[in-house]
Design an enzyme around this catalytic site. Structure first.
Site, PDB file in Angstrom:
ATOM      1  N   ILE A  63       0.857  -1.183   0.000  1.00 56.50           N
ATOM      2  CA  ILE A  63       0.000   0.000   0.000  1.00 56.50           C
ATOM      3  C   ILE A  63       0.892   1.232   0.000  1.00 56.50           C
ATOM      4  CG2 ILE A  63      -1.873   1.238   1.158  1.00 56.50           C
ATOM      5  CD1 ILE A  63      -2.605  -1.584   0.255  1.00 56.50           C
ATOM      6  N   ILE A  97      -8.225  -3.779   3.376  1.00 53.44           N
ATOM      7  CA  ILE A  97      -7.111  -4.538   2.797  1.00 53.44           C
ATOM      8  C   ILE A  97      -6.379  -5.339   3.871  1.00 53.44           C
ATOM      9  CG2 ILE A  97      -5.382  -2.685   2.992  1.00 53.44           C
ATOM     10  CD1 ILE A  97      -5.818  -5.303   0.137  1.00 53.44           C
ATOM     11  N   GLY A 316     -10.481   1.305  -3.373  1.00 53.03           N
ATOM     12  CA  GLY A 316      -9.030   1.425  -3.499  1.00 53.03           C
ATOM     13  C   GLY A 316      -8.337   0.501  -2.513  1.00 53.03           C
ATOM     14  N   GLU A 317      -7.151   0.890  -2.073  1.00 59.38           N
ATOM     15  CA  GLU A 317      -6.342   0.121  -1.116  1.00 59.38           C
ATOM     16  C   GLU A 317      -5.827  -1.204  -1.687  1.00 59.38           C
ATOM     17  OE1 GLU A 317      -8.496  -0.691   2.493  1.00 59.38           O
ATOM     18  OE2 GLU A 317      -9.072   1.389   2.800  1.00 59.38           O
ATOM     19  N   GLY A 318      -6.115  -1.505  -2.963  1.00 55.56           N
ATOM     20  CA  GLY A 318      -5.792  -2.828  -3.492  1.00 55.56           C
ATOM     21  C   GLY A 318      -6.873  -3.843  -3.192  1.00 55.56           C
TER      22      GLY A 318
END
Length: 351
Positions: A63, A97, A316-318
């Site tokens: 991240i 995440i 987001g955040e992966g």
């Protein structure tokens, strides 16, 4: 490696292994093509990993976080302090995440490239302090070339740590209040698509907020118009530290031979920049999902990407990429563990 390391060659795909994996697929106890896109996915991973039966036993999630000067223009529904606060949430295990990384038994690292929160020193976070966020790109470049190259290198360093850890898949995530504005601006500059088609709600803007955000992006594009054809300078003019780090990570993964699973809109814009800088990285980039941000579809189409999921995600955040990992793992398991017609003594379709 020279100073422009991102232009160095990417690792070649093992085409012989692709052919062998394709041949194996044809022999598995099922009608050819009946597992749909899972079949070419497994074959592609075989070529990327250079082994007949690919797998994703070791997963690396990084991240990258950074603040954005353009937030001063009122383009986000959340205050800038949230970026720094979320860093603590990531390493404390409370972010989406963080939960996903635990479930996937992934290595999770958090890299702070530069936030507005002074004196952050959190255990478990790599603080690089490239600046107190970027500059307001409506007034000038978001970052200096030196800062941009440091951010690219930070992404590369993460990819090298992943490689040293034996990672077979790399996921980059991002955190930065204002970064959908930066990503939209980059995409508009590189794709030549009207801002109105790309600007979206980000963390939750209403229609009036989205319209204001679009106007801010228009002003930035006018200011930096001379650099529109230059992907690297566009990144430095309009991007964020975390976006540049993602670009660096993707390119380094392709050079080191690690498959990348690209997350949502912001990560896909970073992938677009990476491909513009070094087109040979493209085969190493798998795309996890199509998100809710309106610009995401345009970026994916430009990259000729077929996202695996479409769940209306915009966190987001992966997180979207992490959600797609079980799909990749199952594609590998089916490819590697199903019996062939000969092994199962099942009659194949006549030639």
């Amino acid at each position: 490696m020279n100073n422009s390391w991102w232009l160095e060659p990417c690792k070649a795909i093992d085409t012989q292994m692709v052919e062998q994996a394709l041949a194996r697929q044809q022999q598995l106890t099922k009608p050819a093509g009946s597992l749909g896109r899972l079949e070419p996915l497994a074959v592609r991973l075989a070529g990327l990993q250079g082994r007949l039966k690919p797998g994703i036993e070791r997963l690396w999630i990084a991240i990258f976080a950074g603040d954005h000067g353009v937030v001063a223009e009122g383009v986000s529904a959340y205050p800038q302090e949230v970026t720094g606060q979320m860093l603590l949430n990531f390493v404390s295990g409370g972010a989406a995440i963080s939960v996903l990384a635990r479930q996937l038994q992934a290595q999770l690292e958090v890299v702070d490239l530069g936030t507005v929160t002074p004196g952050l020193n959190l255990p478990g976070v790599r603080h690089l302090n490239l600046g107190a966020g970027t500059q307001n790109f409506v007034q000038g470049p978001a970052m200096t070339r030196a800062q941009g190259e440091q951010a690219l290198q930070a992404g590369r360093d993460s990819a090298l740590r992943a490689h040293a850890d034996g990672a077979q898949l790399f996921i980059g995530g991002e955190m930065g209040i204002g970064n959908t504005t930066a990503a939209s601006a980059i995409a508009c500059a590189l794709l030549g698509i009207p801002v109105a088609q790309l600007a979206g709600p980000g963390t939750g803007l209403n229609a009036e907020g989205v319209n204001h955000k679009a106007q801010v992006i228009e002003r930035a594009l006018a200011l930096h118009d001379a650099s529109r054809g230059d992907a690297l300078q566009t990144l430095f003019n309009l991007g964020g530290f975390e976006v540049a780090a993602l670009v660096g990570a993707y390119l380094a993964c392709a050079q080191e031979g690690i498959a990348v699973l690209v997350d949502g809109f912001i990560c896909s814009v970073a992938a677009l920049v990476a491909v513009r800088l070094n087109p040979a990285c493209a085969p190493w980039l798998l795309f996890a999902h199509q998100g809710a941000e309106p610009g995401h579809r345009h970026v994916l189409q430009t990259l000729q990407a077929e996202p695996l999921l479409d769940l209306g995600l915009r966190l987001g955040e992966g997180s979207g990429a992490a959600l797609a990992v079980p799909l990749l793992r199952l594609a590998c398991d089916l490819h590697g563990q199903m019996a062939t017609f000969a092994e199962a003594a099942v009659a194949d379709r006549p030639a």
